[in-house]
Design a protein around this motif. Structure first.
Motif, mmCIF file in Angstrom:
data_model
loop_
_atom_site.group_PDB
_atom_site.id
_atom_site.type_symbol
_atom_site.label_atom_id
_atom_site.label_comp_id
_atom_site.label_asym_id
_atom_site.label_seq_id
_atom_site.Cartn_x
_atom_site.Cartn_y
_atom_site.Cartn_z
ATOM 1 N N PRO A 192 3.890 1.973 -4.952
ATOM 2 C CA PRO A 192 2.844 1.695 -3.955
ATOM 3 C C PRO A 192 1.452 1.998 -4.482
ATOM 4 O O PRO A 192 1.278 2.760 -5.447
ATOM 5 C CB PRO A 192 3.216 2.638 -2.804
ATOM 6 N N PHE B 194 -0.897 3.663 -2.882
ATOM 7 C CA PHE B 194 -1.273 5.040 -2.564
ATOM 8 C C PHE B 194 -0.156 5.996 -2.962
ATOM 9 O O PHE B 194 1.019 5.744 -2.694
ATOM 10 C CB PHE B 194 -1.575 5.177 -1.068
ATOM 11 N N THR C 299 4.235 2.179 11.960
ATOM 12 C CA THR C 299 2.969 2.682 11.423
ATOM 13 C C THR C 299 1.925 2.800 12.521
ATOM 14 O O THR C 299 1.210 3.809 12.613
ATOM 15 C CB THR C 299 2.457 1.754 10.309
ATOM 16 N N ASP D 296 0.811 -1.216 0.000
ATOM 17 C CA ASP D 296 0.000 0.000 0.000
ATOM 18 C C ASP D 296 0.845 1.267 0.000
ATOM 19 O O ASP D 296 0.530 2.241 -0.686
ATOM 20 C CB ASP D 296 -0.927 0.025 1.216
ATOM 21 N N TYR D 297 1.951 1.273 0.790
ATOM 22 C CA TYR D 297 2.659 2.528 1.041
ATOM 23 C C TYR D 297 4.159 2.518 0.782
ATOM 24 O O TYR D 297 4.741 3.588 0.571
ATOM 25 C CB TYR D 297 2.445 2.949 2.505
ATOM 26 N N ARG E 290 7.281 9.860 2.805
ATOM 27 C CA ARG E 290 7.736 8.487 2.987
ATOM 28 C C ARG E 290 9.205 8.415 3.366
ATOM 29 O O ARG E 290 9.601 7.607 4.205
ATOM 30 C CB ARG E 290 7.489 7.670 1.711
ATOM 31 N N LYS F 68 -1.161 10.948 -0.621
ATOM 32 C CA LYS F 68 -1.968 10.176 0.321
ATOM 33 C C LYS F 68 -1.108 9.696 1.488
ATOM 34 O O LYS F 68 -1.562 9.663 2.635
ATOM 35 C CB LYS F 68 -2.600 8.978 -0.387
ATOM 36 N N PHE F 69 0.129 9.313 1.212
ATOM 37 C CA PHE F 69 1.022 8.905 2.298
ATOM 38 C C PHE F 69 1.217 10.069 3.261
ATOM 39 O O PHE F 69 1.102 9.908 4.481
ATOM 40 C CB PHE F 69 2.375 8.473 1.729
#
Length: 234
Positions: free
Chosen positions: A75, A77, A126, A69-70, A90, A81-82
């Motif tokens: 990814p 997203f 996370t 997802d990240y 990131r 969005k991250f």
């Protein structure tokens, strides 16, 4: 996931790029991701009635989904969005994650007595950062990272200790004269002459210990800085 579910999933993921509010976007994305995880995970029920399911499979699948997802090279997203969901970029997340892993063995991905992998540093960091960013309890992030409700606060506790130890000397110290001059110049360029910045350092000013500050507003000279915070200056 069948074709109908896949359409539903991707429709909501990519429709989140419109002008909807951040809160609505976050809620929709969280629900969709949760639905995506639940639909893909096998329904572990244990080989013997009453026995707990194989949670190690959930841990590994949780890491795989979170990474895809990240954190993957491409990814699911996008960077915006991250940043919205982690309150940082990131590369900043990875810098922090590497720092706490190097400091505290708790964040290393270990194996249990059966040789199964435990939670990864991505899952632990996370959980901690989401709880800090949104001020939410562990039971609101445990399903996404596949961690128990009790493990999420433990990750948060160890994360905060590691952050203070690793980054405290540089980022949590009191500002010196050079720092103060830099802050004054930066904030003056933003339209706030004399503003020192974060309210975190207000205790020193209240005790009469503050670096020299001189600025002028409406032909009045001031020799003390101030801290900008909503609602405290009528």
């Amino acid at each position: 996931m069948d074709s109908g579910d896949e359409f539903f999933f991707h429709h909501f993921i990519y429709s989140s790029d419109d002008s909807s509010s951040d809160d609505e976007d976050l809620v929709v994305a969280a629900l969709v991701v949760h639905d995506h995880i639940e639909r893909q995970l096998p329904q572990y029920r244990g080989s013997v009635p009453g026995r707990a399911p194989n949670l190690s499979c959930n841990r590994e699948r949780g890491h795989a989904l979170l990474y895809a997802d990240y954190f993957a090279n491409t990814p699911l997203f996008k960077p915006d969005k991250f940043h919205r969901r982690f309150r940082m970029a990131r590369h900043q997340f990875n810098h922090i994650r590497e720092g706490v892993v190097a400091h505290d063995p708790y964040f290393e991905c270990k194996t249990d007595a059966l040789g199964k992998l435990g939670f990864s540093s991505y899952q632990k960091c996370t959980a901690a950062i989401r709880m800090l960013a949104y001020g939410i309890p562990g039971d609101l992030v445990d399903e996404h990272v596949r961690m128990s409700e009790s493990t999420c606060p433990l990750s948060l506790y160890n994360f905060c200790k590691a952050m203070v130890a690793v980054y405290g000397p540089e980022y949590l110290r009191q500002p010196n004269v050079v720092d103060t001059e830099r802050l004054l110049v930066t904030n003056a360029a933003r339209g706030f002459p004399g503003m020192l910045g974060s309210i975190d350092f207000f205790a020193r000013l209240a005790q009469g210990h503050s670096p020299p500050v001189n600025f002028e507003i409406n032909d009045h000279q001031y020799n003390k800085g101030y801290y900008l915070a909503d609602g405290i200056y009528p």
